[in-house]
Design a protein around this motif. Structure first.
Motif, PDB file in Angstrom:
ATOM      1  N   ALA A  56       0.553  -1.277  -0.240  1.00  0.00           N
ATOM      2  CA  ALA A  56      -0.319  -0.025  -0.056  1.00  0.00           C
ATOM      3  C   ALA A  56       1.027   1.006  -0.093  1.00  0.00           C
ATOM      4  O   ALA A  56       1.971   1.016   0.178  1.00  0.00           O
ATOM      5  N   TYR A  57       0.148   2.436  -0.606  1.00  0.00           N
ATOM      6  CA  TYR A  57       0.807   3.711  -0.588  1.00  0.00           C
ATOM      7  C   TYR A  57      -0.092   4.403  -0.261  1.00  0.00           C
ATOM      8  O   TYR A  57      -1.284   4.665  -0.262  1.00  0.00           O
ATOM      9  N   SER A  58       0.709   5.865   0.209  1.00  0.00           N
ATOM     10  CA  SER A  58      -0.404   7.420   0.387  1.00  0.00           C
ATOM     11  C   SER A  58      -0.147   7.583   1.238  1.00  0.00           C
ATOM     12  O   SER A  58      -2.217   7.818   0.990  1.00  0.00           O
ATOM     13  N   ASN A  59      -0.629   6.785   2.575  1.00  0.00           N
ATOM     14  CA  ASN A  59      -2.012   7.308   2.952  1.00  0.00           C
ATOM     15  C   ASN A  59      -2.942   6.231   3.470  1.00  0.00           C
ATOM     16  O   ASN A  59      -4.236   6.533   3.843  1.00  0.00           O
ATOM     17  N   THR A  60      -2.476   4.636   2.962  1.00  0.00           N
ATOM     18  CA  THR A  60      -3.913   4.077   2.510  1.00  0.00           C
ATOM     19  C   THR A  60      -3.517   2.817   3.311  1.00  0.00           C
ATOM     20  O   THR A  60      -2.251   2.466   4.024  1.00  0.00           O
ATOM     21  N   GLU A  61      -4.625   1.831   2.804  1.00  0.00           N
ATOM     22  CA  GLU A  61      -4.622   0.637   3.825  1.00  0.00           C
ATOM     23  C   GLU A  61      -5.660  -0.203   2.075  1.00  0.00           C
ATOM     24  O   GLU A  61      -6.145   0.437   1.993  1.00  0.00           O
ATOM     25  N   MET A  62      -3.906  -1.421   2.285  1.00  0.00           N
ATOM     26  CA  MET A  62      -5.165  -2.209   1.153  1.00  0.00           C
ATOM     27  C   MET A  62      -5.376  -3.825   1.612  1.00  0.00           C
ATOM     28  O   MET A  62      -4.110  -4.114   2.601  1.00  0.00           O
ATOM     29  N   TYR A  63      -6.723  -4.174   1.039  1.00  0.00           N
ATOM     30  CA  TYR A  63      -6.897  -5.822   1.704  1.00  0.00           C
ATOM     31  C   TYR A  63      -6.452  -6.649   0.037  1.00  0.00           C
ATOM     32  O   TYR A  63      -7.659  -6.559  -0.532  1.00  0.00           O
ATOM     33  N   PHE A  64      -5.606  -6.960  -0.024  1.00  0.00           N
ATOM     34  CA  PHE A  64      -5.585  -7.761  -1.734  1.00  0.00           C
ATOM     35  C   PHE A  64      -6.698  -8.939  -1.256  1.00  0.00           C
ATOM     36  O   PHE A  64      -5.568 -10.053  -0.276  1.00  0.00           O
ATOM     37  N   THR A  65      -7.068  -9.348  -2.139  1.00  0.00           N
ATOM     38  CA  THR A  65      -8.390 -10.649  -1.936  1.00  0.00           C
ATOM     39  C   THR A  65      -8.182 -10.963  -3.401  1.00  0.00           C
ATOM     40  O   THR A  65      -8.503 -10.726  -4.413  1.00  0.00           O
ATOM     41  N   SER A  78      -2.000  -4.649   3.820  1.00  0.00           N
ATOM     42  CA  SER A  78      -1.026  -4.214   3.346  1.00  0.00           C
ATOM     43  C   SER A  78      -1.178  -2.514   3.907  1.00  0.00           C
ATOM     44  O   SER A  78      -2.907  -2.396   3.988  1.00  0.00           O
ATOM     45  N   ASN A  79      -0.586  -2.012   4.963  1.00  0.00           N
ATOM     46  CA  ASN A  79      -0.687  -0.744   5.788  1.00  0.00           C
ATOM     47  C   ASN A  79       0.327   0.479   5.152  1.00  0.00           C
ATOM     48  O   ASN A  79       1.125   0.513   4.760  1.00  0.00           O
ATOM     49  N   LEU A  80      -0.370   1.731   5.853  1.00  0.00           N
ATOM     50  CA  LEU A  80       0.256   2.842   5.646  1.00  0.00           C
ATOM     51  C   LEU A  80       1.698   2.614   6.347  1.00  0.00           C
ATOM     52  O   LEU A  80       2.939   3.844   6.430  1.00  0.00           O
ATOM     53  N   ASP A  81       1.644   2.075   7.099  1.00  0.00           N
ATOM     54  CA  ASP A  81       2.374   2.485   8.330  1.00  0.00           C
ATOM     55  C   ASP A  81       3.806   1.651   8.048  1.00  0.00           C
ATOM     56  O   ASP A  81       5.471   1.970   9.501  1.00  0.00           O
ATOM     57  N   THR A  82       4.117   0.756   7.277  1.00  0.00           N
ATOM     58  CA  THR A  82       5.092   0.647   6.724  1.00  0.00           C
ATOM     59  C   THR A  82       5.304   0.660   5.457  1.00  0.00           C
ATOM     60  O   THR A  82       4.492   0.857   4.814  1.00  0.00           O
TER      61      THR A  82
END
Length: 229
Positions: A56-65, A78-82
């Motif tokens: 993920a990128y640019s202050n967002t999170e993603m659930y790749f499904t 995947s989140n924005l913190d790492t």
């Protein structure tokens, strides 16, 4: 022979439940992956191994499904913190005409990192039909040196994985590839450690400061090819 690897190059934003388009094709043997809709269309019955990496990128999170014919199979976070890249691998026995694709399975829009960090791959096995994919569904506490039980069985061709004790029992001599993903939770950390006949082989680490599924680097470490017999 069928196989493909494609990555997302543009750093686009994907709405909730929108299909992720992997536009940069590295390999597409058999032309079963369609870059127009992001779907892999199964050309014939058989065992297929899928790998998805995500960042993920640019202050967002993603659930790749991962979906099969529109039905949930597996996901990762995947989140924005790492800045780690997350990854998972799954084995599926599929029939000709099945369709496999990846969506943003979260409730909000997410932004993908550009420059081909996010990839989708498949290969078809024509060797001995033994494979399994299983996940841990319960969020249990695992004691020190306790075996992790992967209770949610997605695929178990050859029935070599025993959900009762969490062991894969090798049915015949040969080369075997193992992939493990891990994500700690609840203010804990985990050292997921692979054993062969009770002897240490390899491990990965997941801690509370990183909410991602295990990183791409750790996945590659765990993708071991081992000789039995």
């Amino acid at each position: 022979m069928v196989g493909f690897t494609a990555c997302h190059s543009k750093g686009s934003t994907f709405a909730a439940y929108q299909t992720i388009i992997y536009d940069h094709i590295i390999t597409n043997i058999g032309n079963a992956y369609d870059v127009r809709d992001g779907e892999f269309n199964v050309p014939y019955d058989g065992l297929y191994t899928f790998t998805v990496t995500g960042m993920a990128y640019s202050n967002t999170e993603m659930y790749f499904t991962l979906l099969k014919n529109g039905v949930y199979v597996q996901k990762m976070y995947s989140n924005l913190d790492t800045s780690d890249t997350s990854a998972f691998t799954t084995n599926l026995y599929l029939q000709a005409g099945d369709a496999i694709w990846v969506v943003n399975g979260g409730h909000d829009s997410g932004h993908l990192h550009p420059n081909n960090y996010n990839c989708f791959s498949v290969n078809n096995s024509t060797q001995h039909m033994v494979a399994f994919t299983a996940c841990h569904s319960k969020g249990s506490t695992i004691g020190v040196h306790q075996t992790v039980l992967y209770d949610h069985v997605i695929t178990n061709i050859g029935n070599a994985y025993d959900v009762r004790d969490g062991e894969f029992n090798v049915p015949y001599d040969g080369l075997y590839t193992f992939s493990i993903t891990g994500m700690a939770y609840g203010n804990t950390d985990m050292y997921l450690t692979l054993f062969k006949n009770g002897v240490y082989v390899q491990k990965l680490y997941s801690n509370i400061g990183n909410a991602d599924s295990s990183s791409l680097l750790r996945i590659f470490i765990f993708k071991l090819v081992m000789k039995f017999g």
